[in-house]
Design an enzyme around this catalytic site. Structure first.
Site, PDB file in Angstrom:
ATOM      1  N   GLY A 105     -10.211   8.671  -1.982  1.00  0.00           N
ATOM      2  CA  GLY A 105     -10.750   9.986  -1.692  1.00  0.00           C
ATOM      3  C   GLY A 105     -11.819   9.730  -0.372  1.00  0.00           C
ATOM      4  CG  HIS A 107      -1.935   0.903   1.346  1.00  0.00           C
ATOM      5  ND1 HIS A 107      -2.975   0.975   2.142  1.00  0.00           N
ATOM      6  CD2 HIS A 107      -1.929   2.216   0.854  1.00  0.00           C
ATOM      7  CE1 HIS A 107      -3.706   2.393   2.065  1.00  0.00           C
ATOM      8  NE2 HIS A 107      -3.119   2.985   1.181  1.00  0.00           N
ATOM      9  CG  HIS A 156      -0.632   6.809  -2.302  1.00  0.00           C
ATOM     10  ND1 HIS A 156      -1.849   6.584  -3.094  1.00  0.00           N
ATOM     11  CD2 HIS A 156      -1.017   6.205  -1.147  1.00  0.00           C
ATOM     12  CE1 HIS A 156      -2.774   6.209  -2.175  1.00  0.00           C
ATOM     13  NE2 HIS A 156      -2.446   6.020  -1.101  1.00  0.00           N
ATOM     14  CG  ASP A 187      -0.909   5.744   3.631  1.00  0.00           C
ATOM     15  OD1 ASP A 187      -0.898   5.833   2.180  1.00  0.00           O
ATOM     16  OD2 ASP A 187      -1.858   6.046   4.275  1.00  0.00           O
ATOM     17  CD  GLU A 239      -6.595   6.755   6.024  1.00  0.00           C
ATOM     18  OE1 GLU A 239      -5.560   7.254   6.267  1.00  0.00           O
ATOM     19  OE2 GLU A 239      -7.172   7.004   5.018  1.00  0.00           O
TER      20      GLU A 239
END
EC number: 3.5.4.-
Length: 299
Positions: A157, A16, A18, A265, A187
């Site tokens: 989002g 996970h 980005h 993350d 989350e």
């Protein structure tokens, strides 16, 4: 107890991430010349994080070369932590930095695959924000999925259920092109929202999903459906989704039979590699060394 160096020495996955925000702050600071005050720090949720992005990081990323530099730094910092499998989100909006030249965009991603294949297996996922204009997504999502460069899809989002039916078409496209289906939920939202997202999108994996830990029935549902939750403990603490690491529900989820993967993350913001997260969780008594070994084995 096993040392931090032990966890650093072990091959592992980061499931996970980005890709534009997954480098260490020191490396980012050297590249950008930007000093972010009191950073990394615990934040007041995603709103404060987005304020920092808007003021300090987004203005530094203007061109295709900037995007490629960010991606490269993130991959190299993952390799430095002995990450051998990296599932990483590439936001659909970066096509604008490439002046909507899809071939150039895809070529850069393909080149990253080739350049680092001896060190890490990269699984690019097409990241799509719920607040992105639908016309933009409809223009670019299918050609990107069709390219074969992306293996997963990730919807993120605001974690609200209202109107999520509008995004079903994205997951139907993902099924058409045989992409693994992921979405951010749980989350900050509750257990029922996790179940709802899994059911309505037929998800393979959930990004975060820790809200499920408040409902034994939802944990059982995830376990029975073999839906993996890609959990990011340090991120959850730093964004105040969880009060402290000792109270994180990752162990409860694992003990309930839910498949759990570990993610950083956004390493830039949260500052802990997966090796450091494993060591911290064992050190504070949140998980046992057996749990840590199970997380190390995830691919």
């Amino acid at each position: 107890m096993k040392s931090l160096e032990y966890y650093r020495s072990q091959p592992k996955a980061d499931v996970h991430t980005h890709l534009n925000l997954s480098m260490k702050y020191e490396r980012y600071k050297q590249w950008s010349g930007v000093v972010i005050p009191n950073f990394p720090r615990k934040m007041r949720g995603l709103d404060e994080m987005h304020e920092i992005i808007g003021e300090y990081t987004r203005p530094q990323c203007k061109t295709a070369q900037d995007v490629l530099n960010l991606f490269t730094m993130s991959i190299e910092d993952a390799i430095a932590d002995n990450v051998v499998v990296m599932e990483t989100s590439v936001d659909i909006g970066f096509i604008t930095h490439y002046e909507e030249n899809l071939d150039h965009f895809l070529c850069d991603l393909s080149d990253l695959h080739r350049r680092y294949k001896r060190n890490v297996t990269l699984h690019f996922e097409l990241g799509i924000s719920k607040i992105r204009e639908r016309s933009f997504v409809e223009q670019w999502a299918e050609p990107m999925m069709r390219s074969g460069i992306f293996e997963n899809i990730d919807l993120y989002g605001p974690e609200i259920s209202e109107g999520i039916e509008d995004f079903i078409y994205i997951f139907k496209l993902a099924e058409k092109y045989h992409l693994k289906k992921k979405a951010h939920v749980g989350e900050f939202s509750d257990a029922q929202s996790v179940r709802h997202f899994v059911e309505i999108f037929n998800l393979d994996e959930v990004q975060h999903g820790i809200g499920a830990a408040t409902d034994e029935n939802v944990l059982r549902f995830l376990a029975e459906r073999k839906v993996r939750c890609n959990v990011c403990p340090t991120s959850n603490v730093m964004l105040n989704a969880v009060e402290c690491l000792e109270k994180h529900p990752i162990k409860k989820m694992m003990d309930a039979g839910v498949r759990v993967g570990l993610g950083t993350d956004d390493l830039l913001f949260f500052g802990k590699t997966n090796s450091e997260q494993l060591f911290d969780m064992v050190s504070c008594g949140l998980i046992t060394e057996l749990h840590a070994e199970a997380l190390l084995a995830v691919r």
